[in-house]
Design an enzyme around this catalytic site. Structure first.
Site, PDB file in Angstrom:
ATOM      1  N   HIS A  56       0.818  -1.215   0.000  1.00 36.66           N
ATOM      2  CA  HIS A  56       0.000   0.000   0.000  1.00 36.66           C
ATOM      3  C   HIS A  56       0.855   1.271   0.000  1.00 36.66           C
ATOM      4  CE1 HIS A  56      -3.276  -2.692   0.754  1.00 36.66           C
ATOM      5  NE2 HIS A  56      -2.863  -3.006   1.958  1.00 36.66           N
ATOM      6  N   HIS A 215      -7.251  -4.483  -0.927  1.00 40.45           N
ATOM      7  CA  HIS A 215      -6.619  -5.788  -1.155  1.00 40.45           C
ATOM      8  C   HIS A 215      -7.291  -6.518  -2.310  1.00 40.45           C
ATOM      9  CE1 HIS A 215      -6.284  -4.862   3.207  1.00 40.45           C
ATOM     10  NE2 HIS A 215      -5.017  -5.144   2.970  1.00 40.45           N
TER      11      HIS A 215
END
Length: 329
Positions: A56, A215
């Site tokens: 991320h 995700h």
């Protein structure tokens, strides 16, 4: 799978080594257990610590530095860091005023941060971020997911702690900030986790995923490709219905890239969002455009709104010096 990679098992270690070497003026890297530490700690300041699965970036390690985080704990890609990482980071970052954990609402993160919190000997508290309005529950969460709004929480709380606030004040401020944030995203393509070697999900050539998680979790619906204006309308309608900002409330607007979207497209999406917001008489006070909370190479973006007050605005504008955000210094 085509990635800059040597061995899958070394992916995270080599990435972190490169990050630490590139930003050696800002951070240090501890390797056993793994955590990223602010190079110069401020004695007597509440230590602000976050973490989560890698993939991320720049969240969270890229936000370690003056005005944001004191430490970050990176897990393997899309996998929570372990309690021993969090405990070691807390012990290293604590300078006597206690530790505040900022945690995204994912089951693994919650479980491991809670365990670390219980085992830490120093005073500590937790702020939970759950800004995703797309779905109430997913395979990763009970309740709403924590997504790009986490970067806003880390900036505002990091500045608040920098100003000398105590642990309880930082916790209360963090909860107030988190309660004023709503986000929603859209994916044009999947990403490939190195250990898996194949895309997490598949979209048709004319399909998009509305409300995707960071995700790759499913969103509200699989839809046909739409214009930027139509996408902004759907995302912002859901966000504003949830946030219910007053017409005169100053808004921070974040258009966040998920990793594979050109900056020119993010600015185009911001233009669509700004036109939508202005057309409804709402008040844009601050804006940020760029990839702050990504999902490896996923093509897509998210929009986040945060209703500011004077105190929050001051802490957004305050100086920050990290690898991922830098202004005022």
């Amino acid at each position: 799978m085509k990635k800059f990679i040597n061995r899958v098992d070394d992916y995270l270690a080599e990435s972190l080594a490169g990050f630490a070497a590139a930003h050696a003026d800002l951070v240090t890297l501890n390797v056993d257990p793994v955590y990223i530490m602010r190079k110069s700690l401020k004695p007597g300041k509440v230590a602000v610590i976050s973490g989560g699965g890698s993939g991320h970036e720049p969240l969270h390690g890229g936000f370690v530095g003056y005005g944001m985080l004191d430490a970050a704990c990176p897990g393997q890609v899309f996998t929570s860091p372990t309690p021993d990482q969090m405990m070691a980071a807390a012990q290293a970052a604590d300078t006597g005023a206690g530790v505040l954990f900022i945690v995204k609402n994912y089951s693994g993160d919650l479980m491991n941060f809670e365990m670390a919190s219980e085992l830490c000997e120093m005073p500590n508290a937790t702020v939970l971020v759950n800004d995703d309005v797309a779905v109430e529950n997913s395979s990763f969460t009970t309740g709403r997911r924590g997504v790009a709004g986490t970067a806003i929480v880390e900036k505002l709380v990091g500045s608040f702690a920098e100003s000398g606030a105590d642990l309880e004040a930082c916790r209360a401020f963090g909860e107030r900030v988190a309660g004023r944030i709503a986000s929603m995203g859209v994916a044009f393509s999947s990403c490939t986790v190195p250990a898996a070697g194949r895309p997490t999900f598949t979209l048709g050539a004319d399909e998009i995923e509305i409300g995707v998680g960071i995700h790759g979790e499913p969103g509200r619906r699989r839809a046909k490709f739409e214009t930027a204006n139509a996408i902004a309308d759907e995302l912002l309608t859901a966000i504003v219905q949830d946030l219910k900002p007053a017409a005169d409330a100053p808004l921070l607007v974040l258009v966040n890239g998920l990793g594979g979207t050109p900056l020119s497209e993010l600015y185009l999406l911001y233009n669509a969002a700004r036109t939508w917001i202005d057309g409804r008489g709402l008040n844009v006070a601050r804006s940020q455009v760029g990839a702050l909370t990504t999902s490896l190479e996923m093509a897509g973006a998210s929009i986040t709104l945060c209703t500011l007050d004077d105190e929050m605005t001051r802490h957004w504008d305050s100086p920050v010096h990290t690898a991922g955000l830098r202004w005022g210094m």
